[in-house]
Scaffold this active site. Structure first.
Site, PDB file in Angstrom:
ATOM      1  N   GLU A 225       0.843  -1.198   0.000  1.00  0.00           N
ATOM      2  CA  GLU A 225       0.000   0.000   0.000  1.00  0.00           C
ATOM      3  C   GLU A 225       0.878   1.248   0.000  1.00  0.00           C
ATOM      4  O   GLU A 225       2.023   1.216   0.470  1.00  0.00           O
ATOM      5  CB  GLU A 225      -0.884  -0.027   1.268  1.00  0.00           C
TER       6      GLU A 225
ATOM      7  N   ASN B 247     -12.328  -1.314  -0.838  1.00  0.00           N
ATOM      8  CA  ASN B 247     -11.613  -1.917   0.291  1.00  0.00           C
ATOM      9  C   ASN B 247     -12.303  -1.495   1.575  1.00  0.00           C
ATOM     10  O   ASN B 247     -12.646  -0.317   1.753  1.00  0.00           O
ATOM     11  CB  ASN B 247     -10.160  -1.416   0.312  1.00  0.00           C
ATOM     12  N   GLU B 248     -12.508  -2.429   2.463  1.00  0.00           N
ATOM     13  CA  GLU B 248     -13.122  -2.141   3.771  1.00  0.00           C
ATOM     14  C   GLU B 248     -14.256  -1.125   3.618  1.00  0.00           C
ATOM     15  O   GLU B 248     -14.269  -0.077   4.279  1.00  0.00           O
ATOM     16  CB  GLU B 248     -12.061  -1.678   4.788  1.00  0.00           C
TER      17      GLU B 248
ATOM     18  N   TYR C  73      -6.500  -8.878  11.716  1.00  0.00           N
ATOM     19  CA  TYR C  73      -5.180  -8.543  12.265  1.00  0.00           C
ATOM     20  C   TYR C  73      -5.047  -9.099  13.678  1.00  0.00           C
ATOM     21  O   TYR C  73      -6.006  -9.069  14.463  1.00  0.00           O
ATOM     22  CB  TYR C  73      -4.990  -7.021  12.304  1.00  0.00           C
TER      23      TYR C  73
ATOM     24  N   GLU D 162      -5.885  -9.219   3.829  1.00  0.00           N
ATOM     25  CA  GLU D 162      -5.096  -8.490   4.838  1.00  0.00           C
ATOM     26  C   GLU D 162      -5.047  -9.343   6.098  1.00  0.00           C
ATOM     27  O   GLU D 162      -6.104  -9.680   6.655  1.00  0.00           O
ATOM     28  CB  GLU D 162      -5.702  -7.119   5.162  1.00  0.00           C
TER      29      GLU D 162
ATOM     30  N   GLN E  57       2.304  -6.005   5.719  1.00  0.00           N
ATOM     31  CA  GLN E  57       2.490  -5.677   4.329  1.00  0.00           C
ATOM     32  C   GLN E  57       3.933  -5.995   3.941  1.00  0.00           C
ATOM     33  O   GLN E  57       4.750  -6.234   4.824  1.00  0.00           O
ATOM     34  CB  GLN E  57       2.169  -4.224   4.092  1.00  0.00           C
TER      35      GLN E  57
HETATM   36  O1  AHR Z   1      -2.918  -2.501   6.354  1.00  0.00           O
HETATM   37  C1  AHR Z   1      -3.212  -1.282   6.920  1.00  0.00           C
HETATM   38  C2  AHR Z   1      -4.696  -0.917   6.812  1.00  0.00           C
HETATM   39  O2  AHR Z   1      -5.448  -1.828   7.532  1.00  0.00           O
HETATM   40  C3  AHR Z   1      -5.304  -0.976   5.441  1.00  0.00           C
HETATM   41  O3  AHR Z   1      -5.091   0.180   4.699  1.00  0.00           O
HETATM   42  C4  AHR Z   1      -6.759  -1.142   5.722  1.00  0.00           C
HETATM   43  O4  AHR Z   1      -7.442  -1.813   4.692  1.00  0.00           O
HETATM   44  C5  AHR Z   1      -6.770  -1.888   7.040  1.00  0.00           C
HETATM   45  O5  AHR Z   1      -7.634  -1.322   7.949  1.00  0.00           O
END
Ligand code: AHR
Length: 511
Positions: A45, A191-192, A258, A315, A364
């Site tokens: 990103e 995205n999201e 995450y 992600e 990432q």
């Molecule tokens: O990876 C960092 C961020 O996490 C991304 O931009 C977003 O899609 C997610 O919330």
């Protein structure tokens, strides 16, 4: 410090705790779904120092580069055989307008990066990304802008990239230096969209997805898989609504998860300073990926029993508090042996769900969150996570072999998790690869392995471990956590016994 010395230190540590005994059965006579190579994908990103500094230094930089792209970083990343690379975001994708990033560099506009701070000079745009993907041998996964872009803008970007016709946009691409169209096999519509991508309700997004996806066209033989924005964590209602309303229009739906050690975003926990309790909590949270995939997949099964659409975990990874003294918005974090254990156990989960999980992109690739590579100006270091991806690449495109594991529990306070994680596959040449992770920080595991339907005559292996749970590679000491040959096994009459050191990732090759 040499690996041999580290191994000795590890062995000394092990002598203090008795080993677990457990059994593992590899059902080689019951092959399952192919492990899609894209499970080993990456994400890049426009965030912090990922693109600018980590990948792109510009043609005039003193750092050796090819057309502005760092040679050292590309050479290291090529060791991973990256199958697919997602770009340009993330949250950034829904504010990115592709026309800003084409044409002469000096004429490109400078725009605020509203998601992550600073100004994006647009030096790295479509042509530069596609050149990077080609250097890496990776497929391009483009994330489109639904939040602040139009269907027309989306449609025209795809035409610009993939059309071989005599259209004005295809000719503009040629004028900008690229004669032949690129292949774009994967394209996400936003995205999201439940958050930074527009704060939409699932019903609203489902309609928007159907509308935008109509204009994601196939030009000149390019075949695009259209990906819909999926849920995060346990938002099963989002998945159910999307599947109910838009299954026909999609080739895949995404999932974001995450691992935050504390579970509290305001105080996530440190990347490098943590105790055994936090090690356990982090691994327990990482393992929840299994539950999330199982439950989202169950919903998908209801609307798509043929499993046509893939679940794309585009992600995932660890997310810690920012490094003290570093830019908060840059999401730069160090990477320790704990991250390697998270990576190994998570990749095992993806392998074991190969019937539905068709892609995953760790967040990432460079300098951001659970990165493969960290850079500091001209310096570069491979992280522990990098090595796990290098060790596990043998699973890419191989056929999954079901694994039955009777693992003891690793407890901390009230919480307990399986002490060992495993997955296995058989490649086109008939070689079997077994990846095993010992999550226990100070207890080895003796794993007796039975393989059904196959005689094993030869074995070899590689191990990643380190003296401490927070061992890491730094620019001054880049080889503290690095793989070495694994000799802690016995093979006799096709029976394999592994002596797995504490806090280790092992990949065995069996023939
Ligand atoms: O990876 C960092 C961020 O996490 C991304 O931009 C977003 O899609 C997610 O919330």
């Amino acid at each position: 410090m040499t690996n041999r010395f580290l191994f000795c230190l590890g062995s000394f540590f092990l002598m203090t705790a008795p080993a677990w005994s457990q059994t593992l059965v590899l059902r080689a006579d019951q092959p399952a779904a192919v492990i899609n190579k894209n499970i080993y994908g990456q994400f890049a990103e426009h965030l912090g120092r990922l693109i600018y500094g980590g990948i792109w230094v510009g043609k005039n930089s003193a750092i050796p580069n090819t057309n502005g792209i760092r040679n050292d970083v590309v050479a290291a990343l090529k060791e991973l055989s990256i199958p697919v690379l997602r770009w340009p975001g993330g949250c950034f994708a829904d504010e990115y307008h592709w026309r800003d990033g084409i044409g002469p560099a000096e004429k490109r506009p400078r725009r605020p990066n509203a998601s992550w701070g600073g100004v994006d000079m647009n030096a790295f745009g479509t042509h530069e990304f596609m050149e990077l993907a080609e250097m890496l041998g990776a497929d391009a996964y483009i994330n489109g802008n639904l939040g602040s872009g139009s269907p027309q803008e989306m449609m025209e970007w795809i035409e610009y990239m993939t059309s071989d016709s005599d259209s004005t946009l295809a000719n503009l691409r040629r004028q900008n230096g690229r004669e032949k169209p690129w292949r774009v096999p994967y394209f996400a519509v936003g995205n999201e969209s439940w958050g930074c991508g527009g704060n939409m309700r699932p019903e609203y997004y489902a309609d928007e997805f159907r509308r935008y996806a109509t204009f994601v066209k196939n030009y000149s033989g390019n075949r695009i898989q259209k990906l819909a924005v999926g849920a995060h964590d346990d938002d099963y209602a989002w998945t159910a609504t999307l599947m109910e309303r838009a299954t026909k229009q999609m080739d895949g739906i995404t999932l974001h998860y995450y691992t935050v050690p504390s579970g509290v975003w305001a105080h996530k926990g440190s990347a490098t300073r943590f105790d055994e309790k936090e090690w356990h909590a982090t691994l327990a949270r990482a393992l929840r990926m299994d539950e999330f995939i199982s439950r989202h997949a169950e919903i998908m099964d209801k609307y798509d029993p043929q499993k046509r659409a893939g679940l794309m975990v585009d992600e995932w990874g660890t997310w810690y508090d920012p490094e003290p003294g570093k830019d908060m918005g840059a999401l730069y974090q160090q990477n320790t042996l704990r991250d390697a254990i998270v990576a190994g156990a998570t990749l095992n989960i993806f392998n074991n769900h190969s019937d539905r999980v068709r892609m995953a992109n760790i967040a990432q690739m460079v300098n951001v969150l659970q990165a493969m590579i960290l850079t500091d100006n001209e310096r570069m270091v491979r992280t522990p996570t990098f090595y796990v991806f290098r060790m596990y690449k043998v699973h890419q495109g191989a056929t999954r072999i079901p694994v039955e594991l009777s693992a003891p529990r690793y407890a901390s306070g009230e919480s307990s998790i399986p002490a060992v994680s495993a997955s296995a596959s058989r490649d086109a040449a008939g070689k079997i690869h077994l990846s095993v992770v010992n999550l226990e920080p100070d207890r080895s595991a003796e794993v007796s392995t039975k393989i059904t339907g196959l005689q094993i005559r030869r074995a070899s292996g590689e191990i990643l471990t380190a003296p401490a749970i927070n061992s890491m590679n730094t620019f001054d000491k880049p080889d503290v956590v690095a793989p070495s040959p694994f000799t802690g096994y016995k093979l006799a009459n096709s029976q394999l016994v592994l002596d797995l050191p504490a806090r280790s990732v092992v990949v065995m090759e069996l023939e």
